[in-house]
Design a protein around this motif. Structure first.
Motif, mmCIF file in Angstrom:
data_model
loop_
_atom_site.group_PDB
_atom_site.id
_atom_site.type_symbol
_atom_site.label_atom_id
_atom_site.label_comp_id
_atom_site.label_asym_id
_atom_site.label_seq_id
_atom_site.Cartn_x
_atom_site.Cartn_y
_atom_site.Cartn_z
ATOM 1 N N LEU A 173 0.882 -1.163 0.000
ATOM 2 C CA LEU A 173 0.000 0.000 0.000
ATOM 3 C C LEU A 173 0.916 1.209 0.000
ATOM 4 C CD1 LEU A 173 -2.915 1.116 0.302
ATOM 5 C CD2 LEU A 173 -2.525 1.119 2.758
ATOM 6 N N GLY A 174 0.630 2.202 -0.810
ATOM 7 C CA GLY A 174 1.520 3.337 -1.009
ATOM 8 C C GLY A 174 2.036 4.017 0.242
ATOM 9 N N LYS A 175 3.103 4.780 0.037
ATOM 10 C CA LYS A 175 3.703 5.562 1.113
ATOM 11 C C LYS A 175 2.669 6.558 1.628
ATOM 12 C CE LYS A 175 8.037 7.264 1.086
ATOM 13 N NZ LYS A 175 9.148 8.177 0.690
ATOM 14 N N HIS A 176 2.565 6.652 2.948
ATOM 15 C CA HIS A 176 1.569 7.529 3.549
ATOM 16 C C HIS A 176 2.028 8.054 4.905
ATOM 17 C CE1 HIS A 176 0.712 3.502 5.103
ATOM 18 N NE2 HIS A 176 0.225 4.100 6.173
ATOM 19 N N ARG A 177 1.358 9.122 5.349
ATOM 20 C CA ARG A 177 1.642 9.725 6.655
ATOM 21 C C ARG A 177 0.350 9.778 7.450
ATOM 22 N NH1 ARG A 177 4.754 14.926 6.412
ATOM 23 N NH2 ARG A 177 3.245 15.385 4.786
ATOM 24 N N HIS A 178 0.462 9.475 8.735
ATOM 25 C CA HIS A 178 -0.675 9.564 9.648
ATOM 26 C C HIS A 178 -0.646 10.914 10.345
ATOM 27 C CE1 HIS A 178 -1.442 5.282 9.236
ATOM 28 N NE2 HIS A 178 -0.150 5.100 9.350
ATOM 29 N N PHE A 238 -7.074 -1.978 12.198
ATOM 30 C CA PHE A 238 -6.464 -0.666 12.425
ATOM 31 C C PHE A 238 -7.491 0.282 13.033
ATOM 32 C CE2 PHE A 238 -3.832 -2.260 8.920
ATOM 33 C CZ PHE A 238 -2.557 -1.921 9.344
ATOM 34 N N THR A 239 -7.082 1.016 14.058
ATOM 35 C CA THR A 239 -7.870 2.125 14.597
ATOM 36 C C THR A 239 -7.106 3.387 14.232
ATOM 37 O OG1 THR A 239 -8.710 0.772 16.414
ATOM 38 C CG2 THR A 239 -8.874 3.166 16.657
ATOM 39 N N ILE A 240 -7.732 4.232 13.422
ATOM 40 C CA ILE A 240 -7.061 5.389 12.838
ATOM 41 C C ILE A 240 -7.707 6.667 13.366
ATOM 42 C CG2 ILE A 240 -6.513 6.547 10.657
ATOM 43 C CD1 ILE A 240 -6.977 3.646 9.399
ATOM 44 N N SER A 241 -6.889 7.545 13.920
ATOM 45 C CA SER A 241 -7.350 8.863 14.370
ATOM 46 C C SER A 241 -6.834 9.903 13.392
ATOM 47 C CB SER A 241 -6.810 9.180 15.762
ATOM 48 O OG SER A 241 -7.275 8.238 16.690
ATOM 49 N N GLY A 242 -7.719 10.752 12.905
ATOM 50 C CA GLY A 242 -7.286 11.791 11.982
ATOM 51 C C GLY A 242 -7.163 11.286 10.561
ATOM 52 N N SER A 243 -6.457 12.059 9.756
ATOM 53 C CA SER A 243 -6.369 11.763 8.325
ATOM 54 C C SER A 243 -5.094 11.010 7.971
ATOM 55 C CB SER A 243 -6.426 13.065 7.528
ATOM 56 O OG SER A 243 -5.311 13.877 7.848
ATOM 57 N N LEU A 244 -5.104 10.473 6.758
ATOM 58 C CA LEU A 244 -3.923 9.835 6.167
ATOM 59 C C LEU A 244 -3.599 10.586 4.886
ATOM 60 C CD1 LEU A 244 -5.808 6.847 6.904
ATOM 61 C CD2 LEU A 244 -3.390 6.379 6.976
ATOM 62 N N GLU A 245 -2.333 10.895 4.690
ATOM 63 C CA GLU A 245 -1.879 11.549 3.472
ATOM 64 C C GLU A 245 -1.090 10.530 2.651
ATOM 65 O OE1 GLU A 245 -1.249 16.034 5.214
ATOM 66 O OE2 GLU A 245 0.434 14.642 5.268
ATOM 67 N N PHE A 246 -1.502 10.310 1.408
ATOM 68 C CA PHE A 246 -0.810 9.380 0.526
ATOM 69 C C PHE A 246 0.079 10.162 -0.420
ATOM 70 C CE2 PHE A 246 -4.350 6.948 2.071
ATOM 71 C CZ PHE A 246 -3.801 5.690 2.262
ATOM 72 N N PHE A 247 1.261 9.600 -0.726
ATOM 73 C CA PHE A 247 2.253 10.295 -1.528
ATOM 74 C C PHE A 247 2.510 9.592 -2.863
ATOM 75 C CE2 PHE A 247 3.137 11.331 2.879
ATOM 76 C CZ PHE A 247 3.217 12.707 2.819
ATOM 77 N N ASP A 254 7.373 10.551 -6.232
ATOM 78 C CA ASP A 254 8.316 11.660 -6.059
ATOM 79 C C ASP A 254 8.093 12.412 -4.738
ATOM 80 O OD1 ASP A 254 5.980 13.062 -6.523
ATOM 81 O OD2 ASP A 254 6.728 14.135 -8.287
ATOM 82 N N ASP A 255 7.301 11.813 -3.836
ATOM 83 C CA ASP A 255 7.011 12.346 -2.496
ATOM 84 C C ASP A 255 6.109 13.579 -2.488
ATOM 85 O OD1 ASP A 255 8.300 10.297 -1.209
ATOM 86 O OD2 ASP A 255 10.193 11.392 -0.997
ATOM 87 N N THR A 256 5.472 13.910 -3.613
ATOM 88 C CA THR A 256 4.461 14.959 -3.608
ATOM 89 C C THR A 256 3.152 14.354 -3.106
ATOM 90 O OG1 THR A 256 3.890 14.512 -5.924
ATOM 91 C CG2 THR A 256 5.527 16.263 -5.497
ATOM 92 N N LEU A 257 2.303 15.199 -2.549
ATOM 93 C CA LEU A 257 1.037 14.730 -1.979
ATOM 94 C C LEU A 257 0.100 14.249 -3.084
ATOM 95 C CD1 LEU A 257 -0.629 14.438 0.630
ATOM 96 C CD2 LEU A 257 -1.509 16.747 0.195
ATOM 97 N N LYS A 258 -0.370 13.016 -2.943
ATOM 98 C CA LYS A 258 -1.295 12.410 -3.916
ATOM 99 C C LYS A 258 -2.740 12.684 -3.518
ATOM 100 C CE LYS A 258 -2.016 7.909 -6.100
ATOM 101 N NZ LYS A 258 -1.507 6.526 -6.099
ATOM 102 N N ASN A 259 -3.092 12.343 -2.274
ATOM 103 C CA ASN A 259 -4.432 12.625 -1.756
ATOM 104 C C ASN A 259 -4.454 12.474 -0.242
ATOM 105 O OD1 ASN A 259 -4.411 9.838 -1.514
ATOM 106 N ND2 ASN A 259 -6.419 9.533 -2.385
#
Length: 128
Positions: free
Chosen positions: A30-35, A83-92, A95-100
């Motif tokens: 699953l793509g690179k992402h930030r919590h 998974f229990t997820i709080s807040g948003s996830l940013e997918f990249f 090239d490390d630019t924000l995808k969604n």
């Protein structure tokens, strides 16, 4: 991703947290992402890990991920994780630019669209 199944278990509108089961029928990434919030995970079956770390979660393992963590999820064939997820996830992008960015409402939208397309009645009891 065709080889990943996401099943919602709970949507908490007051906190923005949501609980999902992620299952893989094949070895997949699953793509690179930030919590943006804390994430906890309980491994039900199989194994999973992150490309950036040297550990592997196995059945019964409990993992806590801190806000701001960036990583690339690998799910082994037959892995099932809650998974229990709080807040948003940013997918990249590569090239490390924000995808969604996705949050509780993005995932709920995906769930309701899936139900509509499959002719299923959504479980409105998921909302708290």
């Amino acid at each position: 991703m065709d080889n990943l199944e996401l099943k919602p278990l709970r949507f908490e509108t007051r906190s923005g947290a949501f609980v999902v089961v992620l299952r893989s029928s094949e070895d997949t990434w699953l793509g690179k992402h930030r919590h943006r919030g804390t994430v906890t995970a309980v491994t039900v079956s199989g194994e999973w890990n992150y490309k950036e770390y040297d550990w592997v979660a196995k059945p019964g393992d409990y993992v806590v991920e801190n806000p701001g963590t960036i990583h690339t999820l690998h799910m082994g064939k037959g892995a099932e994780v809650v998974f229990t997820i709080s807040g948003s996830l940013e997918f990249f992008n590569d090239d490390d630019t924000l995808k969604n960015t996705m949050d509780i409402f993005s995932y709920a939208h995906l769930y309701y669209e899936h139900c509509r397309k499959q002719g299923l009645k959504p479980n409105d009891g998921l909302w708290f």
